[in-house]
Scaffold this motif. Structure first.
Motif, mmCIF file in Angstrom:
data_model
loop_
_atom_site.group_PDB
_atom_site.id
_atom_site.type_symbol
_atom_site.label_atom_id
_atom_site.label_comp_id
_atom_site.label_asym_id
_atom_site.label_seq_id
_atom_site.Cartn_x
_atom_site.Cartn_y
_atom_site.Cartn_z
ATOM 1 N N VAL A 285 -14.205 22.630 -21.351
ATOM 2 C CA VAL A 285 -14.846 21.753 -22.340
ATOM 3 C C VAL A 285 -16.353 21.963 -22.250
ATOM 4 O O VAL A 285 -16.913 22.064 -21.154
ATOM 5 C CB VAL A 285 -14.505 20.268 -22.067
ATOM 6 C CG1 VAL A 285 -15.298 19.358 -22.990
ATOM 7 C CG2 VAL A 285 -13.014 20.027 -22.239
ATOM 8 N N ILE A 289 -20.325 18.204 -25.049
ATOM 9 C CA ILE A 289 -19.255 17.306 -25.491
ATOM 10 C C ILE A 289 -18.807 16.413 -24.333
ATOM 11 O O ILE A 289 -18.781 15.182 -24.442
ATOM 12 C CB ILE A 289 -18.065 18.119 -26.049
ATOM 13 C CG1 ILE A 289 -18.516 18.835 -27.320
ATOM 14 C CG2 ILE A 289 -16.868 17.200 -26.328
ATOM 15 C CD1 ILE A 289 -17.466 19.665 -27.988
ATOM 16 N N ASN A 398 -13.137 18.607 -28.167
ATOM 17 C CA ASN A 398 -13.674 19.927 -27.842
ATOM 18 C C ASN A 398 -12.962 21.010 -28.656
ATOM 19 O O ASN A 398 -13.588 21.908 -29.201
ATOM 20 C CB ASN A 398 -13.490 20.196 -26.344
ATOM 21 C CG ASN A 398 -14.105 21.506 -25.918
ATOM 22 O OD1 ASN A 398 -15.324 21.659 -26.002
ATOM 23 N ND2 ASN A 398 -13.285 22.455 -25.496
#
Ligand code: ASP
Length: 403
Positions: A285, A289, A398
């Motif tokens: 990820v 984010i 994501n």
């Protein structure tokens, strides 16, 4: 809650059961029996009043603090809308599922307390739009004074958003964060008398109801666990599999440290660093984010807490023989969604916030004591569910951003 306090609460709970059952078996005309029940009643009231005292300040300060500290709300844009949208809709689903299950199983139905039910039933339930309209306070200070929780929540969120979008608000942020610490400290001071309060309330329940209470309590406990698992398997996992494109086994392997950590600490906030590490290392990820969605999730996303509150509210309503009407359910869904947003990610706050949901539908706070005795383990489990939700949303957002 500190570990030895948890132990004390649990022992007080067991002792209360034993004491209550023995007391219940004493002949009814005995003076000492009446005196002891009167004493238990008094001890229980003291504890409940102190909890009640804290509900408005906890909601008000922890919400302002949580929202004000979200980084740059106005610049969030897409990621913010997406993650907040999924966080709130899954919480909404969580509480709805828990109410549905609770209505099928009906924990507490076999055990009606002596309680003036007439006082509780609203004769003319307000219309749905009226309820929505009522969330907007005419005078927010009056809402605080009167403990109008939905209004307090709305106002607190607005203050939080305003603080977070204005520049140079650091001193105000610090003020609210310090005040939040003060309220949390008061809570921990009050918790010193919790074992005594629990002993009294449970003792009184069992003295007047007898051993049948245990069966209903086990029903409540098991039902919370079942709904927590249902939510993970039928809401989170399909989202992870179909939107996140990640196999279920890989998902659990990737978040196992966060799960273990949240289970053993019962704190979403304390788990933030571990959660961040898991999603970044195991699911690639992006940093921008994860560093937004994970702390946000730990602050506002508490599906596990909402589930407990839903089951507990129906359980307590059944216990007191209160018929919940359609309007009450709408009110519970709204309040529990907002209460879980306002719940601080630390151990044992969800159960205090239950007071807010109970108050909203006119149920007695006393019910909290009955479920508090078995809350420790449920807190561990629901915190893990809260964390699973945070990681799920982070991975899904994501994925959608990388498309
Ligand atoms: N312990 C929970 C958490 O940190 C909150 C609660 O339900 O008490 O997520």
């Amino acid at each position: 809650m500190a570990n030895n306090l948890t132990k004390k609460i649990f022992y007080a709970f067991l002792l209360g059961i034993i004491f209550g059952i023995v007391l219940g078996y004493l002949p009814p005309n005995l003076n000492i029996k009446e005196a002891l029940i009167g004493f238990l009643n008094f001890g229980g009231e003291v504890f409940l009043k102190t909890i009640k005292m804290l509900v408005v300040p906890i909601v008000f300060f922890s919400l302002i603090n949580g929202v004000a500290n979200l980084k740059n709300i106005s610049a969030l844009g897409r990621i913010g809308v997406k993650s907040i949208g999924i966080y709130i809709s899954t919480t909404f689903l969580a509480i709805s599922i828990s109410l549905l299950f609770s209505n099928i199983v009906n924990p507490g139905k076999g055990l009606i307390q002596n309680f003036e039910t007439e006082e509780l039933n609203v004769s003319n339930p307000p219309k749905f739009l009226e309820v929505l309209l009522n969330i907007i306070p005419e005078n927010p200070f009056l809402s605080l004074v009167e403990g109008q929780m939905l209004q307090v929540i709305l106002f607190a969120i607005l203050i939080g958003i305003a603080i977070s979008s204005l520049k140079n608000m650091n001193s105000l942020k610090k003020f609210f964060s310090d005040f939040n610490d003060v309220i949390m400290k008061i809570l921990s001071i009050i918790m010193i008398i919790a074992p005594f309060g629990i002993f009294c309330l449970i003792g009184k329940t069992f003295a007047t109801q007898g051993a049948s209470s245990i069966v209903e309590l086990i029903k409540y406990f098991s039902l919370v666990i079942i709904v927590l698992l249902f939510h993970v398997f039928f809401i989170y996992l399909p989202l992870i599999k179909f939107y996140g494109k990640i196999e279920v086994k890989k998902f659990f392997m990737g978040i196992k440290e966060a799960l273990l950590f949240s289970f053993s600490t019962s704190s979403s906030s304390a788990t933030i660093p571990v959660t961040l590490d898991c999603v970044k290392k195991n699911f690639e990820v992006k940093d921008n984010i994860a560093s937004f969605t994970v702390p946000l999730g730990a602050t506002i996303n508490m599906d596990g807490t909402a589930i407990m509150q839903g089951v507990a509210t129906v359980f307590i309503a059944n216990l007191y023989g209160v018929n919940l009407l359609f309007f009450d359910y709408v009110s519970i869904i709204l309040t529990a969604t907002l209460a879980s947003i306002g719940t601080a990610g630390v151990p044992g706050v969800g159960i205090i916030m239950l007071g807010m949901v109970l108050g909203q539908v006119g149920l007695p706070l006393e019910g909290i004591a009955i479920v508090m005795g078995v809350d420790r383990f449920l807190d561990m489990l629901r915190t893990s569910v809260n964390i699973t939700g945070d990681t799920m949303v982070t991975i899904v957002v994501n994925k959608s951003e990388s498309k």
